[in-house]
Design an enzyme around this catalytic site. Structure first.
Site, PDB file in Angstrom:
ATOM      1  N   HIS A   1       5.996   6.353  -2.706  1.00  0.00           N
ATOM      2  CA  HIS A   1       7.174   6.678  -2.476  1.00  0.00           C
ATOM      3  C   HIS A   1       6.848   8.535  -3.249  1.00  0.00           C
ATOM      4  CE1 HIS A   1       7.510   2.553  -4.573  1.00  0.00           C
ATOM      5  NE2 HIS A   1       8.104   2.669  -3.371  1.00  0.00           N
TER       6      HIS A   1
ATOM      7  N   CYS B   1       1.101  -1.998  -0.029  1.00  0.00           N
ATOM      8  CA  CYS B   1      -0.177  -0.098  -0.455  1.00  0.00           C
ATOM      9  C   CYS B   1       1.188   1.712   0.266  1.00  0.00           C
ATOM     10  CB  CYS B   1      -1.275   0.150   1.368  1.00  0.00           C
ATOM     11  SG  CYS B   1      -0.367   0.280   2.672  1.00  0.00           S
TER      12      CYS B   1
ATOM     13  N   ALA C   1       3.400   1.831   3.217  1.00  0.00           N
ATOM     14  CA  ALA C   1       4.586   1.019   3.176  1.00  0.00           C
ATOM     15  C   ALA C   1       5.479   1.670   2.184  1.00  0.00           C
ATOM     16  CB  ALA C   1       4.037   0.053   2.468  1.00  0.00           C
TER      17      ALA C   1
ATOM     18  N   ARG D   1      11.657  -5.105   5.979  1.00  0.00           N
ATOM     19  CA  ARG D   1      12.213  -4.963   5.610  1.00  0.00           C
ATOM     20  C   ARG D   1      13.771  -4.855   4.902  1.00  0.00           C
ATOM     21  NH1 ARG D   1      13.211   0.213   2.665  1.00  0.00           N
ATOM     22  NH2 ARG D   1      13.803   0.220   0.477  1.00  0.00           N
TER      23      ARG D   1
HETATM   24 FE1  CFM Z   1      13.268   0.151  -5.730  1.00  0.00          FE
HETATM   25 FE2  CFM Z   1      12.013  -1.633  -5.858  1.00  0.00          FE
HETATM   26 FE3  CFM Z   1      10.888  -0.315  -3.745  1.00  0.00          FE
HETATM   27 FE4  CFM Z   1      13.489  -0.928  -2.658  1.00  0.00          FE
HETATM   28 FE5  CFM Z   1      12.552  -3.227  -1.572  1.00  0.00          FE
HETATM   29 FE6  CFM Z   1      11.372  -3.641  -3.883  1.00  0.00          FE
HETATM   30 FE7  CFM Z   1       9.784  -1.771  -3.138  1.00  0.00          FE
HETATM   31 MO1  CFM Z   1      10.167  -4.410  -1.535  1.00  0.00          MO
HETATM   32  S1  CFM Z   1      14.710  -1.206  -4.909  1.00  0.00           S
HETATM   33  S2  CFM Z   1      12.433   0.425  -3.542  1.00  0.00           S
HETATM   34  S3  CFM Z   1      14.510  -2.040  -1.424  1.00  0.00           S
HETATM   35  S4  CFM Z   1      11.241  -0.864  -6.473  1.00  0.00           S
HETATM   36  S5  CFM Z   1      12.738  -4.879  -2.332  1.00  0.00           S
HETATM   37  S6  CFM Z   1      12.074  -4.132  -5.932  1.00  0.00           S
HETATM   38  S7  CFM Z   1       9.303  -3.793  -3.467  1.00  0.00           S
HETATM   39  S8  CFM Z   1      11.039  -2.437  -0.249  1.00  0.00           S
HETATM   40  S9  CFM Z   1       9.380   0.037  -3.153  1.00  0.00           S
HETATM   41  C1  HCA Z   2       6.753  -3.491   0.816  1.00  0.00           C
HETATM   42  C2  HCA Z   2       8.480  -3.494   1.912  1.00  0.00           C
HETATM   43  C3  HCA Z   2       8.138  -5.151   1.158  1.00  0.00           C
HETATM   44  C4  HCA Z   2       7.787  -6.325   1.481  1.00  0.00           C
HETATM   45  C5  HCA Z   2       8.197  -7.534   0.990  1.00  0.00           C
HETATM   46  C6  HCA Z   2       7.189  -8.824   0.602  1.00  0.00           C
HETATM   47  C7  HCA Z   2      10.163  -5.288   1.281  1.00  0.00           C
HETATM   48  O1  HCA Z   2       6.009  -2.913  -0.221  1.00  0.00           O
HETATM   49  O2  HCA Z   2       5.434  -3.071   2.141  1.00  0.00           O
HETATM   50  O3  HCA Z   2       6.140  -8.977  -0.213  1.00  0.00           O
HETATM   51  O4  HCA Z   2       8.324  -9.604   1.108  1.00  0.00           O
HETATM   52  O5  HCA Z   2      10.662  -4.869   0.163  1.00  0.00           O
HETATM   53  O6  HCA Z   2       9.856  -5.640   2.261  1.00  0.00           O
HETATM   54  O7  HCA Z   2       8.447  -4.322  -0.409  1.00  0.00           O
END
Ligand code: CFM
Ligand code: HCA
Length: 548
Positions: A202, A62, A65, A96
């Protein structure tokens, strides 16, 4: 047993979509592509960043998150308070695996705490602003932090608590108590339902951090080549390895968004010579705003994969154009590649020819393909949970509606859902014309241009499609997150979490690449998976295999 027939990728797609009701199939069709080769894909559109079809079990998270967990999560000296029911704070607490340098002498570390207002029914009925004021006061009394950030969860928006008013009021009140201790307090309207995924979070985080913190203290630290690293979150210690390499090359890290970061780093981000963008999806807004405000250029880098790391270091050195730096970077690469090559010589014969699928977030499904390539493995299917079309298609013409530093609007959130407002990927010819007409564009690799013909590209994959893909295509490894992990492993396929790396990492940089090679070798060559019996082994539903 029915005879098994080999399926082409197009037939795999058809087999999956035909099980859907017509309307659903029509929608998924736009998000499910078969790669038709580089030329054909130049004009193919993929639909992305649109609402998940109700009833479908998505991988997505979401908006809260994306804002609290992803962008601000790795900040160690900002007290991050979740204004909401306790579950939102609790389930986003340290999962995370973004790490921090506990030995850093000059910054507090609140990362191990979970701050929440613990909203209950009473607050939903009578409003939660008093509770929030109280929480801010308590955090201040206990820690006297440099900054306090407030994050809205779904109920906050639904009942209309004004988190920004509380932030302003408490900032004024607390700064009057002790004139020797300045505290910055700001809030985020990042209610979970606000966007179609984490991606909206983001954007909201980027806008607020730029408004309230970036540029607050423009003190340039020492260092000839001063860079900011944007979109690197120190998962499993990745940032430590990147910093080790940068240090070795003589490149100074001014600010990091936001792996292993400090408040002070954010505040002085505007003094850097160059912004290096690692995860474009989550942070391009800050890069754009810094370019507009201070003229700091940005380049796309990728430290996932030994070759990509070398390429990114060369790109940074080329930007500065200093012979001394260019030579030093070459020395470092040569030295570091010795261990990388020695490990590959051992591992690669066992991993070559194996297949992988990657369905992760908004950048890793792309970045990690470089590591698989180095292992001689093929990525036969990949996609993002929430990336936008530019992350798939690569080239980005600066959109007509731009996030500008003054209004800090979030209009860009909506433009990609309206095809009339979207700049589709341009062909080489169109790019030339645009350039001649004076348009600005950034070029960087996207997922589709880097994938091979006959691979599958699927946006916002769901649990049904995941299961069917595994059944038909039987990859040697599947990369995703915790929600998929055990469901996939019960089907007899190892799942590597590319979010939190399971318990592993770092995987960035040269040492990280070596860690990854060893881990993947262990996973794809373990005999344990052959002992598991998938449901279709007992009762075959489909009578087909993948032609692969
Ligand atoms: Fe960039 Fe990602 Fe993301 Fe990320 Fe992550 Fe991710 Fe995420 Mo999970 S590199 S910031 S550190 S888009 S692993 S592939 S989904 S938290 S929002
Ligand atoms: C997020 C965080 C997450 C979740 C990972 C997962 C992460 O999107 O809220 O589904 O295992 O990297 O911790 O992407």
């Amino acid at each position: 047993m029915p005879t098994k027939k080999a399926m082409t990728p197009a037939e795999v797609k058809e087999e999956i979509l035909k099980r859907y009701p017509t309307k659903v199939a029509r929608k998924r069709d736009k998000q499910f592509l078969v790669h038709e080769g580089p030329e054909a894909m130049q004009t193919k559109d993929i639909q992305a960043n649109v609402r998940t079809i109700p009833g479908i079990i998505t991988q997505r998270g979401c908006t809260y998150a994306g804002c609290k967990g992803v962008i601000l999560g790795p900040t160690r000296d900002i007290v991050n308070i979740t204004h909401g029911p306790i579950g939102c704070g609790f389930y986003s607490w340290l999962t995370r695996r973004n790490q921090t340098d506990a030995s850093a002498p000059d910054a507090a570390n609140y990362m191990t705490y979970c701050f929440s207002t613990d909203m209950t029914e009473h607050d939903i009925v009578f409003g939660g602003m008093n509770k929030l004021r109280q929480a801010v006061q308590e955090a201040y009394d206990l820690f006297k932090p440099r900054a306090i950030a407030i994050f809205s969860t779904c109920p906050v928006g639904l009942i209309g608590d004004d988190v920004h008013a509380v932030a302003r009021e408490m900032k004024e009140k607390l700064n009057a108590i002790d004139p020797n201790h300045k505290v910055n307090i700001f809030a985020f309207s990042c209610e979970g339902y606000k966007g179609v995924s984490q991606s909206a979070g983001h954007h909201i985080a980027n806008n607020q951090i730029f408004t309230h913190v970036v540029g607050e203290e423009m003190k340039r630290p020492e260092g000839k080549y001063l860079i900011n690293m944007l979109g690197e979150y120190n998962i499993g210690g990745d940032a430590f390895e990147i910093e080790r390499i940068l240090d070795k090359c003589g490149i100074t890290l001014n600010s990091s968004f936001s792996g292993n970061s400090t408040y002070e780093q954010f505040a002085r981000a505007g003094v850097a010579d160059l912004n290096c963008v690692m995860c474009h999806r989550s942070i391009n807004y800050v890069a754009d705003m810094m370019e507009t405000k201070w003229g700091i250029p940005w380049i796309k880098v990728n430290f996932i994969g030994a070759k990509s790391t070398a390429k990114s270091l060369r790109k940074i050195a080329q930007y500065f154009g200093d012979k001394q730096l260019i030579d030093r970077v070459e020395e470092v690469i040569a030295e570091e590649m010795k261990n990388v090559d020695a490990t590959l010589a051992d591992v690669k014969p066992r991993t070559t020819g194996k297949t992988a699928m990657l369905f992760v977030g908004g950048s890793r499904a792309h970045h990690y393909q470089d590591l698989f390539k180095e292992l001689g493995m093929r990525s036969i299917g990949a996609g993002y949970e929430f990336a936008h079309r530019d992350d798939y298609e690569g080239r980005r013409v600066i959109p007509d509606i731009k996030v500008d530093a003054d209004s800090r609007n979030i209009e860009e959130l909506h433009i990609e859902q309206d095809p009339a407002n979207y700049n589709p990927r341009k062909t080489d010819e169109e790019l030339k014309q645009l350039e001649a007409a004076g348009f600005e564009f950034k070029e960087y690799a996207g997922l589709i241009p880097d994938m091979d013909k006959d691979t599958l590209i699927i946006d916002d994959i769901n649990s049904w499609e995941t299961e069917k893909l595994i059944e038909i295509m039987k990859p040697d490894i599947f990369c995703a997150g915790i929600k998929e992990k055990y469901a996939v492993e019960k089907l007899g396929v190892p799942l590597k979490q590319l979010h939190n790396y399971d318990m592993g990492g770092p995987y960035a940089g040269f040492k990280g690449a070596v860690n990854y090679y060893l881990e993947i070798d262990r996973l794809v060559n373990s005999k344990i998976w052959s002992y598991l019996e998938a449901p279709w082994d007992k009762e075959p539903e489909l009578s087909a295999t993948y032609v692969g």
